[in-house]
Design a protein around this motif. Structure first.
Motif, PDB file in Angstrom:
ATOM      1  N   MET A   1       0.839  -1.185   0.000  1.00  0.00           N
ATOM      2  CA  MET A   1       0.000   0.000   0.000  1.00  0.00           C
ATOM      3  C   MET A   1       0.880   1.243   0.000  1.00  0.00           C
ATOM      4  O   MET A   1       1.868   1.313   0.701  1.00  0.00           O
ATOM      5  CB  MET A   1      -0.912   0.006   1.224  1.00  0.00           C
ATOM      6  N   ILE A   2       0.507   2.205  -0.795  1.00  0.00           N
ATOM      7  CA  ILE A   2       1.252   3.455  -0.885  1.00  0.00           C
ATOM      8  C   ILE A   2       0.659   4.460   0.106  1.00  0.00           C
ATOM      9  O   ILE A   2      -0.505   4.830  -0.003  1.00  0.00           O
ATOM     10  CB  ILE A   2       1.208   4.026  -2.312  1.00  0.00           C
ATOM     11  N   ASN A   3       1.482   4.867   1.072  1.00  0.00           N
ATOM     12  CA  ASN A   3       1.027   5.834   2.072  1.00  0.00           C
ATOM     13  C   ASN A   3       1.560   7.233   1.820  1.00  0.00           C
ATOM     14  O   ASN A   3       0.925   8.205   2.184  1.00  0.00           O
ATOM     15  CB  ASN A   3       1.419   5.378   3.476  1.00  0.00           C
ATOM     16  N   SER A   4       2.758   7.318   1.250  1.00  0.00           N
ATOM     17  CA  SER A   4       3.336   8.645   1.013  1.00  0.00           C
ATOM     18  C   SER A   4       4.080   8.678  -0.315  1.00  0.00           C
ATOM     19  O   SER A   4       4.700   7.705  -0.722  1.00  0.00           O
ATOM     20  CB  SER A   4       4.269   9.052   2.151  1.00  0.00           C
ATOM     21  N   THR A   5       3.982   9.825  -0.962  1.00  0.00           N
ATOM     22  CA  THR A   5       4.611  10.038  -2.263  1.00  0.00           C
ATOM     23  C   THR A   5       5.444  11.301  -2.214  1.00  0.00           C
ATOM     24  O   THR A   5       5.016  12.310  -1.664  1.00  0.00           O
ATOM     25  CB  THR A   5       3.533  10.174  -3.364  1.00  0.00           C
ATOM     26  N   LEU A   6       6.619  11.242  -2.807  1.00  0.00           N
ATOM     27  CA  LEU A   6       7.486  12.405  -2.947  1.00  0.00           C
ATOM     28  C   LEU A   6       7.559  12.757  -4.421  1.00  0.00           C
ATOM     29  O   LEU A   6       7.903  11.902  -5.247  1.00  0.00           O
ATOM     30  CB  LEU A   6       8.890  12.113  -2.407  1.00  0.00           C
ATOM     31  N   ILE A   7       7.194  13.980  -4.757  1.00  0.00           N
ATOM     32  CA  ILE A   7       7.273  14.463  -6.135  1.00  0.00           C
ATOM     33  C   ILE A   7       8.455  15.413  -6.235  1.00  0.00           C
ATOM     34  O   ILE A   7       8.501  16.430  -5.542  1.00  0.00           O
ATOM     35  CB  ILE A   7       5.978  15.181  -6.554  1.00  0.00           C
ATOM     36  N   LEU A   8       9.406  15.062  -7.081  1.00  0.00           N
ATOM     37  CA  LEU A   8      10.565  15.923  -7.311  1.00  0.00           C
ATOM     38  C   LEU A   8      10.191  16.932  -8.385  1.00  0.00           C
ATOM     39  O   LEU A   8       9.921  16.566  -9.517  1.00  0.00           O
ATOM     40  CB  LEU A   8      11.781  15.103  -7.758  1.00  0.00           C
ATOM     41  N   GLY A   9      10.155  18.181  -8.006  1.00  0.00           N
ATOM     42  CA  GLY A   9       9.782  19.247  -8.932  1.00  0.00           C
ATOM     43  C   GLY A   9       8.283  19.482  -8.923  1.00  0.00           C
ATOM     44  O   GLY A   9       7.501  18.547  -9.030  1.00  0.00           O
ATOM     45  N   LYS A  10       7.892  20.713  -8.756  1.00  0.00           N
ATOM     46  CA  LYS A  10       6.460  21.032  -8.712  1.00  0.00           C
ATOM     47  C   LYS A  10       6.134  22.102  -9.737  1.00  0.00           C
ATOM     48  O   LYS A  10       5.543  23.121  -9.448  1.00  0.00           O
ATOM     49  CB  LYS A  10       6.035  21.465  -7.308  1.00  0.00           C
ATOM     50  N   GLY A  11       6.526  21.822 -10.979  1.00  0.00           N
ATOM     51  CA  GLY A  11       6.139  22.683 -12.081  1.00  0.00           C
ATOM     52  C   GLY A  11       4.740  22.304 -12.534  1.00  0.00           C
ATOM     53  O   GLY A  11       3.916  21.858 -11.737  1.00  0.00           O
TER      54      GLY A  11
END
Length: 78
Positions: A1-11
């Motif tokens: 199960m995916i609980n947390s996501t990190l997005i590199l770059g927020k364009g």
């Protein structure tokens, strides 16, 4: 199960992915090199120590890389 996501770059792309994940109620974090806001962490994508530090603080289940170079003139000539 995916609980947390990190997005590199927020364009453009990162912002849209962030919004969709946030609407689902999951934990989502983004990175920025400056002008930090809520749920954002400082990250220099060219520095491995910066990357390791950011990832170790968040400990995400998923990392999505949306970092891009937006210097169109430079990119066209190189």
């Amino acid at each position: 199960m995916i609980n947390s996501t990190l997005i590199l770059g927020k364009g453009f792309l990162g912002s849209n992915i962030f919004s969709q994940i946030q609407k689902s109620g999951k934990n989502v974090f983004t990175t920025n090199h400056s002008n930090l806001k809520d749920n954002q962490f400082n990250l220099d994508i060219t520095n491995i120590d910066s990357i390791e530090n950011c990832v170790s603080k968040i400990n995400p289940d998923v990392i999505i890389n949306c970092v891009a170079d937006t210097r169109l003139d430079y990119l066209e000539s190189h």
